[in-house]
Design a protein around this motif. Structure first.
Motif, short mmCIF file in Angstrom:
data_model
loop_
_atom_site.label_atom_id
_atom_site.label_comp_id
_atom_site.label_asym_id
_atom_site.label_seq_id
_atom_site.Cartn_x
_atom_site.Cartn_y
_atom_site.Cartn_z
N GLN A 1 80.61 60.71 -8.24
CA GLN A 1 81.42 61.81 -8.73
C GLN A 1 82.87 61.35 -8.74
OE1 GLN A 1 80.54 65.00 -9.82
NE2 GLN A 1 82.70 65.14 -10.37
N MET A 2 83.48 61.38 -9.90
CA MET A 2 84.85 60.89 -10.06
C MET A 2 85.74 62.06 -10.46
SD MET A 2 84.11 57.26 -11.97
CE MET A 2 83.62 58.04 -13.51
N ASN A 3 86.69 62.37 -9.61
CA ASN A 3 87.62 63.47 -9.84
C ASN A 3 89.04 62.93 -9.96
OD1 ASN A 3 85.46 65.37 -9.46
ND2 ASN A 3 85.73 65.18 -7.25
N SER A 4 89.91 63.77 -10.49
CA SER A 4 91.33 63.40 -10.64
C SER A 4 91.48 62.01 -11.25
CB SER A 4 92.03 63.45 -9.28
OG SER A 4 91.91 64.74 -8.70
N LEU A 5 90.78 61.80 -12.33
CA LEU A 5 90.75 60.47 -12.95
C LEU A 5 92.11 60.07 -13.49
CD1 LEU A 5 87.25 60.72 -14.56
CD2 LEU A 5 88.00 58.86 -13.06
N LYS A 6 92.37 58.78 -13.39
CA LYS A 6 93.64 58.20 -13.83
C LYS A 6 93.37 57.15 -14.89
CE LYS A 6 95.42 58.58 -9.09
NZ LYS A 6 96.03 57.84 -7.95
N PRO A 7 94.35 56.85 -15.73
CA PRO A 7 94.14 55.80 -16.74
C PRO A 7 93.70 54.47 -16.12
CG PRO A 7 96.08 57.07 -17.28
CD PRO A 7 95.62 57.56 -15.94
N GLU A 8 94.16 54.17 -14.93
CA GLU A 8 93.78 52.91 -14.29
C GLU A 8 92.33 52.89 -13.79
OE1 GLU A 8 96.45 54.84 -13.57
OE2 GLU A 8 96.87 54.86 -11.41
N ASP A 9 91.64 54.01 -13.89
CA ASP A 9 90.21 54.04 -13.59
C ASP A 9 89.37 53.58 -14.78
OD1 ASP A 9 90.80 57.09 -11.83
OD2 ASP A 9 90.46 55.11 -10.93
N THR A 10 90.02 53.36 -15.91
CA THR A 10 89.31 52.91 -17.10
C THR A 10 88.67 51.55 -16.86
OG1 THR A 10 90.73 54.14 -18.61
CG2 THR A 10 89.57 52.22 -19.51
N ALA A 11 87.37 51.48 -17.08
CA ALA A 11 86.61 50.25 -16.82
C ALA A 11 85.16 50.46 -17.22
CB ALA A 11 86.69 49.87 -15.34
N VAL A 12 84.42 49.39 -17.21
CA VAL A 12 82.96 49.49 -17.27
C VAL A 12 82.48 49.58 -15.82
CG1 VAL A 12 80.81 48.40 -17.96
CG2 VAL A 12 82.84 48.16 -19.40
N TYR A 13 81.67 50.59 -15.55
CA TYR A 13 81.16 50.83 -14.21
C TYR A 13 79.71 50.35 -14.12
CZ TYR A 13 85.29 53.45 -12.90
OH TYR A 13 86.59 53.81 -12.59
N TYR A 14 79.45 49.58 -13.08
CA TYR A 14 78.13 48.98 -12.89
C TYR A 14 77.51 49.47 -11.59
CZ TYR A 14 79.66 45.59 -16.40
OH TYR A 14 80.11 44.98 -17.55
N CYS A 15 76.24 49.71 -11.64
CA CYS A 15 75.45 50.06 -10.47
C CYS A 15 74.82 48.78 -9.90
CB CYS A 15 74.37 51.04 -10.90
SG CYS A 15 73.20 51.52 -9.65
N ASN A 16 74.82 48.66 -8.59
CA ASN A 16 74.25 47.50 -7.92
C ASN A 16 73.35 47.93 -6.77
OD1 ASN A 16 74.95 45.74 -5.21
ND2 ASN A 16 74.42 44.45 -6.94
N ALA A 17 72.22 47.28 -6.65
CA ALA A 17 71.32 47.49 -5.52
C ALA A 17 71.22 46.18 -4.75
CB ALA A 17 69.94 47.92 -6.00
#
Length: 118
Positions: free
Chosen positions: A80-96
Motif C-alpha cells: 500500500q503506497m500513500n502520499s506518493l511522490k514523483p521520486e517514487d516513480t519506478a518499476v516495482y518488482y516482487c521478490n520471494a
C-alpha cells in the motif's frame, strides 16, 4: 512452475495512493520472505520493503507512507503506497526469497510500472 505476478501499478498524481499486489504460485508461500524492490530509470534496483513471518522492514524514504502486508491464505503480498511522490516513480518488482543451510532461492516477478506525475 514458480510464478510471481504483480498488478496495481499505474499513473497517479503526487499525494495519491496505489496498492500493488503480487500473486505467487508454484512454491510454499509462507516459507518465504517477501520483498518489494523498485528500479527507476538510470538507477540501481533498491529494496523498498520486506515482510517475513511477522516483521516488516522499510527503506527510510518510504517509512510512514508505504505498508507491506501478506495474506498467506491467498499467496499474495501487497504494498500500500500513500502520499506518493514523483521520486517514487519506478518499476516495482516482487521478490520471494528463502535462505538456509545449503539453500538460496530467489524468485522475481516481471515488474509493474508506477508513475507519479501531475
Amino acid at each position: 512452475q514458480v510464478q510471481l505476478v504483480e498488478s496495481g501499478g499505474g499513473l497517479v498524481q503526487p499525494g495519491g495512493s496505489l496498492r500493488l499486489s503480487c500473486a505467487a504460485s508454484g512454491f510454499t508461500f509462507s516459507n518465504y520472505v517477501m520483498r518489494w524492490y523498485r528500479q527507476a530509470p538510470g538507477k540501481e534496483r533498491e529494496l523498498v520493503a520486506g515482510i517475513g513471518s511477522g516483521s516488516t522492514t522499510y527503506v527510510d524514504s518510504v517509512k510512514g507512507r508505504f505498508i507491506i502486508s501478506r495474506d498467506n491464505a491467498k499467496n499474495t503480498v501487497y504494498l500500500q503506497m500513500n502520499s506518493l511522490k514523483p521520486e517514487d516513480t519506478a518499476v516495482y518488482y516482487c521478490n520471494a526469497a528463502r535462505r538456509g543451510v545449503g539453500v538460496r532461492e530467489d524468485y522475481w516477478g516481471q515488474g509493474t510500472q508506477v508513475t507519479v506525475s501531475s
